[in-house]
Design a protein around this motif. Structure first.
Motif, short mmCIF file in Angstrom:
data_model
loop_
_atom_site.label_atom_id
_atom_site.label_comp_id
_atom_site.label_asym_id
_atom_site.label_seq_id
_atom_site.Cartn_x
_atom_site.Cartn_y
_atom_site.Cartn_z
N VAL A 29 0.85 -1.20 0.00
CA VAL A 29 0.00 0.00 0.00
C VAL A 29 0.88 1.25 0.00
O VAL A 29 0.60 2.22 -0.70
CB VAL A 29 -0.97 0.00 1.20
CG1 VAL A 29 -1.75 1.30 1.26
CG2 VAL A 29 -1.91 -1.19 1.13
N ILE A 30 1.96 1.22 0.76
CA ILE A 30 2.89 2.35 0.78
C ILE A 30 3.44 2.61 -0.61
O ILE A 30 3.46 3.74 -1.10
CB ILE A 30 4.04 2.12 1.78
CG1 ILE A 30 3.50 2.12 3.20
CG2 ILE A 30 5.13 3.18 1.61
CD1 ILE A 30 4.51 1.71 4.25
N MET A 31 3.86 1.55 -1.30
CA MET A 31 4.43 1.70 -2.63
C MET A 31 3.38 2.21 -3.63
O MET A 31 3.68 3.03 -4.49
CB MET A 31 5.04 0.39 -3.11
CG MET A 31 6.20 -0.10 -2.22
SD MET A 31 7.41 1.18 -1.77
CE MET A 31 8.13 1.53 -3.35
N GLU A 32 2.13 1.76 -3.48
CA GLU A 32 1.05 2.25 -4.34
C GLU A 32 0.83 3.75 -4.13
O GLU A 32 0.65 4.51 -5.08
CB GLU A 32 -0.25 1.50 -4.05
CG GLU A 32 -0.27 0.08 -4.54
CD GLU A 32 -1.50 -0.67 -4.06
OE1 GLU A 32 -2.45 -0.05 -3.54
OE2 GLU A 32 -1.50 -1.91 -4.20
N ARG A 33 0.84 4.18 -2.87
CA ARG A 33 0.64 5.60 -2.57
C ARG A 33 1.79 6.44 -3.11
O ARG A 33 1.57 7.51 -3.67
CB ARG A 33 0.51 5.84 -1.06
CG ARG A 33 -0.70 5.21 -0.42
CD ARG A 33 -2.00 5.79 -0.96
NE ARG A 33 -3.12 5.11 -0.36
CZ ARG A 33 -3.75 4.07 -0.90
NH1 ARG A 33 -3.39 3.58 -2.06
NH2 ARG A 33 -4.77 3.51 -0.28
N ILE A 34 3.02 5.98 -2.95
CA ILE A 34 4.17 6.71 -3.48
C ILE A 34 4.04 6.86 -4.99
O ILE A 34 4.25 7.94 -5.53
CB ILE A 34 5.49 6.02 -3.09
CG1 ILE A 34 5.76 6.22 -1.60
CG2 ILE A 34 6.66 6.55 -3.92
CD1 ILE A 34 6.95 5.44 -1.07
N SER A 35 3.66 5.79 -5.65
CA SER A 35 3.48 5.85 -7.10
C SER A 35 2.39 6.85 -7.49
O SER A 35 2.55 7.62 -8.43
CB SER A 35 3.13 4.46 -7.64
OG SER A 35 2.94 4.50 -9.03
#
Length: 73
Positions: A29-35
């Motif tokens: 989820v963190i990586m999705e938000r960063i993207s």
């Protein structure tokens, strides 16, 4: 940036720089938000500067050997 339950902005500058705090259930989820932040209009750079994974305080930390033994061969 639209507000989300797992994101807060504890710091910001007059120039428009933001510090965004993400508290999520998992790393994906963190990586999705960063993207998604990288694709916002006007965003020049997104960088993760600190990452911490908290475990259940009632669970003993799992060792590398225990994790390896649980993984399928």
């Amino acid at each position: 940036m639209r507000p989300t339950p797992e994101a807060s902005v504890p710091q910001h500058s007059d120039e428009g720089k933001l510090v965004v705090l993400l508290e999520t259930a998992n790393e994906s989820v963190i990586m999705e938000r960063i993207s998604s932040f990288e694709h916002l209009s006007g965003v020049i750079n997104v960088a993760m500067v600190y990452h911490q994974i908290d475990t259940d305080p009632h669970e003993a930390p799992q060792t590398d050997v225990e994790a390896e033994m649980e993984s399928p061969a």
